[in-house]
Design an enzyme around this catalytic site. Structure first.
Site, short mmCIF file in Angstrom:
data_model
loop_
_atom_site.label_atom_id
_atom_site.label_comp_id
_atom_site.label_asym_id
_atom_site.label_seq_id
_atom_site.Cartn_x
_atom_site.Cartn_y
_atom_site.Cartn_z
N CYS A 128 10.74 -22.67 123.71
CA CYS A 128 9.56 -21.49 123.76
C CYS A 128 8.96 -21.11 122.31
O CYS A 128 8.88 -20.08 122.10
CB CYS A 128 10.04 -20.20 124.53
SG CYS A 128 10.02 -20.41 126.28
N LYS A 151 13.55 -10.55 130.98
CA LYS A 151 13.13 -11.73 131.79
C LYS A 151 14.62 -12.76 131.75
O LYS A 151 14.98 -12.79 130.72
CB LYS A 151 12.00 -12.58 130.98
CG LYS A 151 11.81 -13.87 131.54
CD LYS A 151 10.58 -14.69 130.61
CE LYS A 151 10.49 -15.99 131.18
NZ LYS A 151 9.59 -16.56 130.57
N ARG A 173 7.75 -24.49 136.68
CA ARG A 173 7.74 -25.52 135.52
C ARG A 173 7.18 -26.91 135.96
O ARG A 173 6.69 -27.71 135.03
CB ARG A 173 9.43 -25.71 135.14
CG ARG A 173 9.81 -24.57 134.59
CD ARG A 173 11.22 -24.37 134.16
NE ARG A 173 11.60 -23.23 133.44
CZ ARG A 173 12.72 -22.80 133.28
NH1 ARG A 173 13.93 -23.63 133.16
NH2 ARG A 173 13.00 -21.52 132.65
N ARG A 215 17.26 -22.46 128.87
CA ARG A 215 16.72 -21.26 128.29
C ARG A 215 17.64 -20.01 128.05
O ARG A 215 17.30 -18.76 127.78
CB ARG A 215 15.53 -20.83 128.79
CG ARG A 215 14.20 -21.90 128.82
CD ARG A 215 12.93 -21.23 128.82
NE ARG A 215 11.87 -21.86 129.71
CZ ARG A 215 11.44 -22.91 129.27
NH1 ARG A 215 11.70 -23.66 128.26
NH2 ARG A 215 10.56 -23.60 130.20
N LYS A 267 11.10 -9.49 135.25
CA LYS A 267 10.86 -10.89 135.92
C LYS A 267 12.21 -11.66 136.23
O LYS A 267 12.89 -11.76 135.27
CB LYS A 267 9.99 -11.73 135.10
CG LYS A 267 9.45 -13.10 135.42
CD LYS A 267 8.81 -13.77 134.24
CE LYS A 267 8.59 -15.39 134.83
NZ LYS A 267 8.13 -16.13 133.64
N SER A 318 7.25 -18.13 140.88
CA SER A 318 7.09 -19.33 141.75
C SER A 318 7.89 -19.48 142.79
O SER A 318 7.68 -19.73 143.85
CB SER A 318 6.84 -20.48 140.71
OG SER A 318 8.08 -20.74 140.10
N TYR A 362 1.26 -15.18 143.15
CA TYR A 362 0.66 -16.16 143.64
C TYR A 362 0.04 -15.97 144.95
O TYR A 362 -0.82 -16.70 145.56
CB TYR A 362 1.50 -17.39 143.57
CG TYR A 362 2.02 -17.80 142.34
CD1 TYR A 362 1.09 -18.35 141.27
CD2 TYR A 362 3.42 -17.41 142.10
CE1 TYR A 362 1.74 -18.82 140.16
CE2 TYR A 362 3.75 -17.69 140.62
CZ TYR A 362 3.11 -18.40 139.64
OH TYR A 362 3.55 -18.61 138.55
#
Ligand code: PBG
Length: 324
Positions: A130, A195, A205, A217, A248, A274, A313
């Site tokens: 990132c 997060k 991803r 990460r 998140k 997701s 979504y």
């Protein structure tokens, strides 16, 4: 025989009384729809791990935004897949980058749509991390300078709000300074403040082509076992000038959403990520759960926990379900 004096069931006897005592109302007004933009023309690549989600080229993205607007969804958040990735993620800071061109195209065609951009480098770097990698590690302060340049290009393109998602220490302050110094004091920051380093990002991803090429990460995103640390992260972002605080993922972190809601008086957003979407879709497709009811229950639980805004979504489908 015990004769109950209190009978809460009295208020559950029919739909009218249930409507009257309902504490949480899900609304399309609270939803943000995530979109993935890719290079080319007429391109619509379905994301296998996220049924119903596609990578779209800018022309088709604009058509999609028209539809999202017609459905009454107030906002979108954009993720870009650039033509070329490099160590510094240079597409992300270019006025001609995929996001910058897409924001201009959307604002030309559907000016009333509220456009949010995800501000991060993982989709733009060849290593998939990132920010800048120095000596094999994500360099915090070098990344702050890059984030400042990135948001100014988004602002120039006409974005309404920026949403930094990299969990870089000081990212909100650095972005606020960069915006203010360039006469964009009115652009708000929605910070991905708490997060977590979550396996629930797996399908994203694929969609964003942003899997790290080495390591993971966990040196910048939070340990799923920590709750107090989330409040500390949130307090820092508030102090640095965040306008909206995000938690998140959403469903596995409802306790965090509820605690942030209690402690902080800014609007709270939650990202129904997701993996949360794909689990429901997959089980729905197998006939194991009722997709619509499970999705609405999940979104309602996120709202009930205290989220004012839900990035999901399911937004387009929810718009249909809520107007039935
Ligand atoms: C980072 C970013 C990620 C998501 C949103 N912004 C992925 C990551 O941190 O790996 C995940 C969203 C989702 O899973 O739906 N740019």
């Amino acid at each position: 025989m015990f004769n109950p004096y209190f009978r809460p069931r009295r208020l559950r006897q029919n739909e009218n009384i249930r409507r009257m005592v309902r504490e949480t109302a899900l609304s399309i007004n609270d939803m943000v729809y995530p979109l993935f933009v890719t290079e080319g023309k007429g391109v619509k690549n379905p994301v296998n791990s996220m049924p119903g989600v596609c990578q779209l080229s800018t022309d088709l993205l604009v058509d999609e935004v028209r539809e999202v607007n017609t459905l009454g969804i107030p906002a979108i958040i954009l993720f870009g897949i650039p033509a070329k990735k490099d160590p510094m993620g240079s597409d992300a800071t270019s006025d001609e980058g995929i996001i910058q061109r897409s924001v201009r195209a959307i604002k030309d065609a559907v000016p009333e749509m509220y456009v949010i951009t995800d501000v991060c480098f993982c989709e733009y770097t060849d290593h998939g991390h990132c920010g800048a990698i120095v000596n094999g590690e994500l360099d915090n302060d070098a990344t702050l300078e890059m984030l400042g340049r990135q948001v100014v290009t988004h602002a120039k393109a006409g974005v309404d709000m920026v949403a930094p998602s990299g969990m870089i220490d000081g990212m909100v302050g650095a972005i606020r300074d960069a915006l203010d110094e360039n006469n964009y004091a009115n652009i708000p920051i929605m910070s991905y403040a708490a997060k977590y380093a979550s396996a629930f990002y797996g399908p994203f991803r694929d969609a964003a082509e942003s899997t790290p090429q080495f390591g993971d990460r966990r040196s910048y995103q939070m340990d799923p076992a920590n709750a107090r640390e989330a409040l500390f992260e949130v307090e820092l972002d508030v102090a640095e000038g965040a306008d909206i605080i995000m938690v998140k993922p959403a469903m596995p972190y409802l306790d965090i959403i509820a605690r942030v809601r209690q402690e902080i008086d800014l609007p709270v957003a939650a990202y129904n990520v997701s993996g949360e979407y794909s689990l429901v879709k997959a089980a729905g497709q197998l006939g194991w759960v009722d997709e619509k009811r499970v999705a609405l229950e999940m979104l309602t639980s996120i709202k009930r926990a205290g989220a004012d805004i839900i990035l999901t979504y399911f937004a387009k489908e929810a718009a249909g379900w809520l107007s039935e």
